[in-house]
Design a protein around this motif. Structure first.
Motif, PDB file in Angstrom:
ATOM      1  N   ILE A   1     -43.142 -20.699  16.227  1.00  8.49           N
ATOM      2  CA  ILE A   1     -44.303 -19.918  17.408  1.00  8.49           C
ATOM      3  C   ILE A   1     -44.165 -18.377  17.202  1.00  8.49           C
ATOM      4  O   ILE A   1     -45.402 -17.829  17.221  1.00  8.49           O
ATOM      5  N   ALA A   2     -43.027 -17.906  16.794  1.00  7.50           N
ATOM      6  CA  ALA A   2     -43.004 -16.379  16.821  1.00  7.50           C
ATOM      7  C   ALA A   2     -44.027 -15.986  15.276  1.00  7.50           C
ATOM      8  O   ALA A   2     -44.261 -15.003  15.488  1.00  7.50           O
ATOM      9  N   ALA A   3     -43.522 -16.718  14.143  1.00  8.87           N
ATOM     10  CA  ALA A   3     -43.908 -16.477  13.019  1.00  8.87           C
ATOM     11  C   ALA A   3     -45.633 -16.689  13.065  1.00  8.87           C
ATOM     12  O   ALA A   3     -46.237 -15.851  12.550  1.00  8.87           O
ATOM     13  N   MET A   4     -46.027 -17.651  13.641  1.00  2.00           N
ATOM     14  CA  MET A   4     -47.377 -17.902  14.025  1.00  2.00           C
ATOM     15  C   MET A   4     -48.073 -16.896  14.680  1.00  2.00           C
ATOM     16  O   MET A   4     -49.300 -16.264  14.291  1.00  2.00           O
ATOM     17  N   SER A   5     -47.580 -16.242  15.610  1.00  5.33           N
ATOM     18  CA  SER A   5     -48.157 -15.047  16.593  1.00  5.33           C
ATOM     19  C   SER A   5     -48.051 -13.894  15.666  1.00  5.33           C
ATOM     20  O   SER A   5     -49.088 -13.098  15.540  1.00  5.33           O
ATOM     21  N   CYS A   6     -46.942 -13.985  14.611  1.00  3.66           N
ATOM     22  CA  CYS A   6     -46.922 -12.671  13.716  1.00  3.66           C
ATOM     23  C   CYS A   6     -48.006 -12.553  12.593  1.00  3.66           C
ATOM     24  O   CYS A   6     -48.716 -11.718  12.536  1.00  3.66           O
ATOM     25  N   VAL A   7     -48.380 -13.889  12.271  1.00  2.00           N
ATOM     26  CA  VAL A   7     -49.611 -13.981  11.246  1.00  2.00           C
ATOM     27  C   VAL A   7     -50.808 -13.584  11.912  1.00  2.00           C
ATOM     28  O   VAL A   7     -51.548 -13.047  11.434  1.00  2.00           O
ATOM     29  N   ALA A   8     -51.013 -14.178  13.156  1.00  2.00           N
ATOM     30  CA  ALA A   8     -52.115 -13.742  13.961  1.00  2.00           C
ATOM     31  C   ALA A   8     -52.315 -12.279  14.255  1.00  2.00           C
ATOM     32  O   ALA A   8     -53.415 -11.547  13.994  1.00  2.00           O
ATOM     33  N   ALA A   9     -51.239 -11.754  14.634  1.00  2.00           N
ATOM     34  CA  ALA A   9     -51.317 -10.183  14.790  1.00  2.00           C
ATOM     35  C   ALA A   9     -51.508  -9.244  13.213  1.00  2.00           C
ATOM     36  O   ALA A   9     -52.406  -8.392  13.469  1.00  2.00           O
ATOM     37  N   ILE A  10     -50.869  -9.891  12.276  1.00  2.00           N
ATOM     38  CA  ILE A  10     -51.012  -9.275  11.047  1.00  2.00           C
ATOM     39  C   ILE A  10     -52.707  -9.398  10.618  1.00  2.00           C
ATOM     40  O   ILE A  10     -53.078  -8.605  10.070  1.00  2.00           O
ATOM     41  N   SER A  11     -53.191 -10.637  10.574  1.00  2.00           N
ATOM     42  CA  SER A  11     -54.533 -10.937  10.336  1.00  2.00           C
ATOM     43  C   SER A  11     -55.483 -10.205  10.882  1.00  2.00           C
ATOM     44  O   SER A  11     -56.473  -9.353  10.471  1.00  2.00           O
ATOM     45  N   LEU A  12     -55.439 -10.153  12.335  1.00  2.00           N
ATOM     46  CA  LEU A  12     -56.264  -9.339  13.158  1.00  2.00           C
ATOM     47  C   LEU A  12     -56.222  -7.711  12.792  1.00  2.00           C
ATOM     48  O   LEU A  12     -57.172  -7.043  12.396  1.00  2.00           O
ATOM     49  N   SER A  13     -55.038  -7.203  12.933  1.00  2.00           N
ATOM     50  CA  SER A  13     -54.855  -5.739  12.464  1.00  2.00           C
ATOM     51  C   SER A  13     -55.136  -5.302  11.142  1.00  2.00           C
ATOM     52  O   SER A  13     -55.959  -4.632  10.898  1.00  2.00           O
ATOM     53  N   GLY A  14     -55.132  -6.414  10.143  1.00  2.00           N
ATOM     54  CA  GLY A  14     -55.468  -6.303   8.638  1.00  2.00           C
ATOM     55  C   GLY A  14     -56.879  -6.268   8.621  1.00  2.00           C
ATOM     56  O   GLY A  14     -57.465  -5.476   7.847  1.00  2.00           O
ATOM     57  N   LEU A  15     -57.634  -7.013   9.256  1.00  2.00           N
ATOM     58  CA  LEU A  15     -59.006  -7.204   9.125  1.00  2.00           C
ATOM     59  C   LEU A  15     -59.510  -5.935   9.607  1.00  2.00           C
ATOM     60  O   LEU A  15     -60.634  -5.534   9.087  1.00  2.00           O
ATOM     61  N   PHE A  16     -59.140  -5.243  10.770  1.00  2.00           N
ATOM     62  CA  PHE A  16     -59.568  -4.192  11.202  1.00  2.00           C
ATOM     63  C   PHE A  16     -59.442  -2.669  10.147  1.00  2.00           C
ATOM     64  O   PHE A  16     -60.087  -2.261   9.537  1.00  2.00           O
ATOM     65  N   LEU A  17     -58.086  -2.825   9.605  1.00  2.00           N
ATOM     66  CA  LEU A  17     -57.821  -1.955   8.470  1.00  2.00           C
ATOM     67  C   LEU A  17     -58.761  -2.116   7.163  1.00  2.00           C
ATOM     68  O   LEU A  17     -59.004  -1.130   6.650  1.00  2.00           O
ATOM     69  N   TYR A  18     -58.965  -3.342   6.869  1.00  2.00           N
ATOM     70  CA  TYR A  18     -59.803  -3.706   5.870  1.00  2.00           C
ATOM     71  C   TYR A  18     -61.235  -2.898   6.016  1.00  2.00           C
ATOM     72  O   TYR A  18     -61.852  -2.177   5.067  1.00  2.00           O
ATOM     73  N   TRP A  19     -61.745  -3.214   7.155  1.00  2.00           N
ATOM     74  CA  TRP A  19     -63.114  -2.923   7.557  1.00  2.00           C
ATOM     75  C   TRP A  19     -63.032  -1.182   7.501  1.00  2.00           C
ATOM     76  O   TRP A  19     -63.960  -0.884   6.999  1.00  2.00           O
ATOM     77  N   GLU A  20     -62.011  -0.630   7.871  1.00  2.00           N
ATOM     78  CA  GLU A  20     -61.863   0.787   8.096  1.00  2.00           C
ATOM     79  C   GLU A  20     -61.754   1.440   6.628  1.00  2.00           C
ATOM     80  O   GLU A  20     -62.454   2.323   6.441  1.00  2.00           O
ATOM     81  N   HIS A  21     -61.369   0.826   5.781  1.00  2.00           N
ATOM     82  CA  HIS A  21     -60.838   1.594   4.521  1.00  2.00           C
ATOM     83  C   HIS A  21     -61.670   0.944   3.314  1.00  2.00           C
ATOM     84  O   HIS A  21     -61.546   1.591   2.128  1.00  2.00           O
TER      85      HIS A  21
END
Length: 400
Positions: A224-244
């Protein structure tokens, strides 16, 4: 890549060579990696200790003591090592030619905003490690006290970790700065819980000695914790990708993009291994528990689980190392290369693109991506749970 007409309003340059975008010295990245690895590992190890505390107590006093001691000492080591690692990184940043530890130490809590953040980043993980010491030294402590010390240590560790990305001022666009900071906090906490959790599982698997009844609920909780981490990393990573990054082509045409591409490949490999764990290994561990410890499948799982977790740990530490080579922005590197290509005069400093403008479509796409990530995460967890229950239903404990 931008075309020549886009540069019509830019200053004129003489045939300037394309800007160099090297990876930077290996030493710089290694020092930065050590700082990130220790800070994030401490957070993840303490988080894992909290996550698996109940399954450990349910498996018996001996298992609870082993889990508490192993994860506790691992967290203490990570927190203590974070102090010299972070201070070395700051000393390296304070000197262009070497390591100025004196300047780095004087900069801690020097009255400025930057000094406060540097001090929190350097000192808090060490203080948090001291809070964990009684948990591993004392054999008998009330469960509530142990939980309280872990929660306090986790809070201090998280504050120290996110201090690395807290801005000293909100600049002109306060709303955007706050949102960027929030995305970085998601990225760091998600990565920290994931990497530290995997290291903690390796620590628990090594030497084993734990009751078989511990593993099934503990792994399920960590999932549960790991899948929550994957979701958080994916969402923030998509934003950082869009930004850079201005499109997939820049993943190949710029140095930033190529480093990011390596990071994405490692992340994809981690997701693949995570899927193996979630949909193949974990359901079989649940079935093993229901069937008893003498089934032949036990040997296979005991061998494969440590190997899979070990590979995941190496990969995620490699991902952190690749991230330490990310400098600048693919957008600016592509823009400056194009500016140099169409230059008509000499210049010492090439222009930079302004930040991307946020529009209504940006929010709509971001909301859709957020919903998609959450749906996939929840659906994946529920489906793996169904697989586990189905396999347990097929198996009956061995008799005799």
């Amino acid at each position: 890549m931008l075309s020549a007409p886009v540069l019509a309003g830019a200053p004129a340059y003489l045939a300037a060579p394309a800007p160099s975008t090297p990876l930077g010295p290996f030493e710089d990245s290694a020092v930065s990696w050590a700082s990130w690895a220790t800070l994030m590992s401490f957070v993840g190890l303490v988080a894992l200790a909290l996550v698996v505390a109940a399954p450990a107590r349910g498996a018996g006093e001996r298992t609870a003591r082993i889990v508490r001691t192993r994860l506790g000492w691992a967290a203490v080591v990570a927190g203590v090592l974070a102090l010299p690692a972070v201070l070395t990184d700051q000393a390296h940043s304070a000197s262009r030619t070497g390591y100025d530890y004196g300047a780095a130490w004087r900069g801690l809590f020097d009255g400025s905003g930057a000094g406060l953040l540097a001090g929190l980043e350097t000192v808090l993980p060490f203080v948090a490690a001291l809070l964990i010491l009684p948990v591993v030294i004392r054999r008998a402590l009330p469960a509530r006290l142990v939980t309280g010390l872990r929660v306090a240590a986790l809070i201090l560790g998280v504050v120290g970790l996110v201090s690395t990305r807290i801005p000293t001022s909100l600049a002109d666009n306060a709303g955007r700065t706050v949102f960027q900071t929030f995305m970085w906090i998601l990225h760091l906490i998600g990565g920290g819980v994931w990497v530290g959790g995997l290291i903690g599982l390796v620590v628990l698997v090594a030497g084993s000695g734990l009751e078989s009844g511990f593993w099934s609920p503990a792994i399920r909780r960590f999932s549960i914790a790991a899948m929550s981490c994957v979701a958080a990393i994916s969402l923030s990573g998509l934003f950082l990708y869009w930004e850079h990054v201005d499109g997939p082509t820049q993943l190949l045409s710029t140095m930033y993009g190529r480093v990011l591409g390596v990071k994405l490949l490692i992340f994809g490999s981690l997701l693949a291994l995570g899927a193996v764990n979630q949909f193949w290994l974990h359901p079989r561990i649940d079935a093993l528990r229901a069937a008893g410890d003498e089934r032949p499948l036990r040997t296979v799982l005991v061998r494969r689980f440590p190997a899979v977790v070990g590979v995941e740990t190496v990969l995620i530490l490699g991902l952190l190392f690749a991230a330490s080579f990310l400098h600048g922005s693919a957008r600016n590197q592509a823009f400056q290369a194009d500016a140099a290509k169409h230059a008509t005069g000499s210049v010492k400093k090439l222009p930079k693109l302004p930040q991307k403008e946020v529009s209504a479509s940006t929010w709509i796409e971001g909301t859709a991506e957020t919903a998609a990530v959450l749906v996939v995460t929840v659906a994946g967890y529920r489906f793996s749970g169904k697989l586990a229950r189905r396999r347990v239903g097929r198996v009956r404990p061995a008799e005799g």
